[in-house]
Design a protein around this motif. Structure first.
Motif, mmCIF file in Angstrom:
data_model
loop_
_atom_site.group_PDB
_atom_site.id
_atom_site.type_symbol
_atom_site.label_atom_id
_atom_site.label_comp_id
_atom_site.label_asym_id
_atom_site.label_seq_id
_atom_site.Cartn_x
_atom_site.Cartn_y
_atom_site.Cartn_z
ATOM 1 N N LYS A 391 119.199 74.930 13.348
ATOM 2 C CA LYS A 391 117.773 74.649 13.554
ATOM 3 C C LYS A 391 117.399 73.306 12.917
ATOM 4 O O LYS A 391 116.669 72.501 13.523
ATOM 5 C CB LYS A 391 116.929 75.771 12.951
ATOM 6 N N LEU A 392 117.907 73.045 11.700
ATOM 7 C CA LEU A 392 117.635 71.774 11.038
ATOM 8 C C LEU A 392 118.152 70.591 11.864
ATOM 9 O O LEU A 392 117.481 69.563 11.992
ATOM 10 C CB LEU A 392 118.305 71.750 9.661
ATOM 11 N N LEU A 393 119.344 70.747 12.428
ATOM 12 C CA LEU A 393 119.930 69.666 13.219
ATOM 13 C C LEU A 393 119.123 69.425 14.496
ATOM 14 O O LEU A 393 118.895 68.274 14.897
ATOM 15 C CB LEU A 393 121.383 69.983 13.562
ATOM 16 N N LYS A 394 118.684 70.495 15.145
ATOM 17 C CA LYS A 394 117.882 70.330 16.356
ATOM 18 C C LYS A 394 116.550 69.642 16.051
ATOM 19 O O LYS A 394 116.089 68.780 16.812
ATOM 20 C CB LYS A 394 117.645 71.695 17.008
ATOM 21 N N GLU A 395 115.936 70.029 14.917
ATOM 22 C CA GLU A 395 114.691 69.369 14.519
ATOM 23 C C GLU A 395 114.947 67.898 14.206
ATOM 24 O O GLU A 395 114.135 67.030 14.561
ATOM 25 C CB GLU A 395 114.102 70.075 13.296
ATOM 26 N N GLY A 396 116.078 67.613 13.545
ATOM 27 C CA GLY A 396 116.428 66.225 13.244
ATOM 28 C C GLY A 396 116.677 65.406 14.495
ATOM 29 O O GLY A 396 116.311 64.226 14.577
ATOM 30 N N GLY A 411 126.503 71.697 18.173
ATOM 31 C CA GLY A 411 125.996 73.046 18.407
ATOM 32 C C GLY A 411 126.922 73.846 19.309
ATOM 33 O O GLY A 411 127.124 75.050 19.095
ATOM 34 N N GLU A 412 127.475 73.206 20.332
ATOM 35 C CA GLU A 412 128.414 73.887 21.223
ATOM 36 C C GLU A 412 129.663 74.322 20.454
ATOM 37 O O GLU A 412 130.199 75.412 20.680
ATOM 38 C CB GLU A 412 128.790 72.959 22.376
#
Length: 482
Positions: A391-396, A411-412
């Protein structure tokens, strides 16, 4: 782990002024039976009780200890002796500790420099790092065991520097010989075909020797990294575990992206050391998100990239990993940090591979930092950490901090791991270990020394490393997720 160094016992009596302890030996040499004289350690402090305290500390340790009450007298001693390690106080009348260590760095680069100070301020640290390129700081009052361990590591580092110098001299000599051979070959004519073939075979043999020596030299740099990692073990335990786990994550991600071995190795070296600047950080730095840290903890976090880069800058082979440590938290949307932009500190263009390496390190470290902050050991907590990390990476990626394409590929990769992960612990023997397995519990030697953290993915390289522990000391029970 710190390896044992064989030393010749030395008497611990001395007058405290340059004469050292016991009978004065000559500089390091071999005696008639081929044994080496003990290493010389120079202690510099204007306080007599400090010098005496250090003398007592080194009783029976096998070092030849020299002392000096001032920087000027230390310089005189340095002109007469070969010093392996110098430990200097910072604040002294006349020549300061930083200035003294800077003098030693120029006159004797293989002498390992340690700063002894009671002032734990950033200005002192920066001055000592920039001028004297210190190996480590020891603050007053010190812990005896930690003091001795640091000096032991410094002696190992001194040996590494000497070995590196010998390898480089050997390689230069071989290159000179190779140049001579090539000149001779160019002068031969068609009537000397047989001689040309013989000389060519000799050149090939010499080239193979040079390549072998180069591989050994690279191995010495890897040994330097291991020494630095062992230093990190003296600090907060979260640091070494996080770096090892993140390095494994980086290795997997680089393989997924099909990057070259050289590019992967550079990123991995930076990853193993990227939290070295957090050795003395308070534990709360690792237990909360950055935005929730108090001012002191946030200052430690924001300054750790600079300290990390400066700590390894003086090792030539680690300067590029050091630059990556300095920049790994830079944002993807920062216009001054593009592949075609110039680094103002070095005048070099950052380059596509360098910027990509910083992003890979930043993504993997951010993801693993969530798990680093866990206090529990339940598998459900680890699974929750994975979700929060993604989630942190997607927000980043959405706000410009990370490269969206790299975050998607990452993510994959994690999703594929989670799809095959089960929650049952299985006890396996060492010979049953296979690449792809995941440790369910921290792995230790039979003596209780940690060798691999929980949730580390088993690789061929890790199996080979564990095999050496299995042969020497034995391993405790191995549990993997089945």
């Amino acid at each position: 782990m710190t390896r044992t160094i064989q030393r010749t016992p030395v008497s611990s009596q001395g007058d405290g002024r340059g004469g050292g302890l016991g009978q004065e030996p000559t500089d390091i040499q071999q005696d008639a039976e081929g044994r080496r004289e003990p290493y010389k350690v120079l202690i510099v402090d204007d306080e007599t009780h400090i010098l005496k305290a250090v003398q007592r500390l080194f009783l029976g340790q096998g070092y030849h200890v020299l002392t000096a009450p001032s920087g000027a007298e230390a310089v005189e001693i340095f002109r007469e002796h070969t010093i392996a390690v110098i430990i200097s106080d910072q604040r002294m009348p006349g020549l300061s500790g930083a200035a003294l260590l800077n003098y030693v760095r120029k006159k004797s680069p293989n002498t390992v420099r340690i700063m002894l100070t009671g002032n734990n301020d950033v200005a002192t640290a920066i001055e000592a790092i920039n001028q004297g390129e210190v190996f480590r700081f020891i603050t007053k009052p010190w812990d005896h065991d930690e003091f001795l361990k640091i000096v032991g590591l410094a002696i190992e580092h001194h040996e590494l520097l000497i070995s590196k110098e010998r390898y480089e001299e050997h390689i230069r000599a071989q290159n000179t010989k190779l140049s001579v051979l090539n000149a001779e070959l160019s002068d031969l004519n068609e009537d000397l075909e047989r001689r040309v073939e013989e000389r060519t075979r000799e050149v090939v043999s010499r080239q193979e020797e040079i390549e072998r020596l180069y591989r050994e030299l690279q191995g010495s740099f890897d040994a330097t990294i291991k020494a630095l990692v062992s230093i990190m073990e003296l600090g907060e335990v979260h640091v070494i575990e996080h770096c090892q786990r993140t390095a494994e994550r980086v290795r997997m991600f680089c393989e997924l992206l099909e990057l070259s071995d050289d590019e992967c190795k550079e990123i991995e070296r930076a990853t193993l050391l990227h939290w070295i600047g957090l050795i003395n950080a308070p534990p709360r730095v690792f237990e909360k998100p950055v935005e929730e840290l108090d001012e002191e903890a946030k200052a430690s976090w924001e300054f750790h990239t600079v300290l990390g880069q400066q700590a390894i800058h003086h090792v030539p082979a680690l300067r590029e990993p050091g630059r990556m440590i300095l920049h790994y938290l830079r944002r993807h949307d920062d216009p001054s940090f593009g592949a075609d932009q110039v680094d103002p500190a070095t005048g070099q263009v950052y380059g596509e591979a360098f910027v990509r390496g910083c992003q890979i390190l930043g993504i993997c470290s951010t993801f693993e930092r969530v798990r680093t902050g866990l206090r529990g050991n339940e598998r459900t907590e680890v699974a929750g950490a994975v979700e929060r990390g993604l989630k942190l990476l997607k927000e980043g990626a959405a706000n410009g901090a990370f490269d969206p394409t790299l975050v998607k590929r990452f993510g994959e990769m994690v999703a594929g791991e989670m799809a095959t992960t089960r929650t049952r612990e299985v006890v396996v023997g060492f010979n049953e270990l296979r690449p792809g397995m995941v440790l369910a519990r921290p792995l230790e030697t039979a003596q209780g020394i940690p060798v691999a953290p929980r949730d580390m993915i088993i690789t061929d390289e890790l199996i080979a490393r564990l095999g050496r522990f299995q042969e020497s000391n034995g391993l405790n029970e191995i549990r993997v997720w089945g």
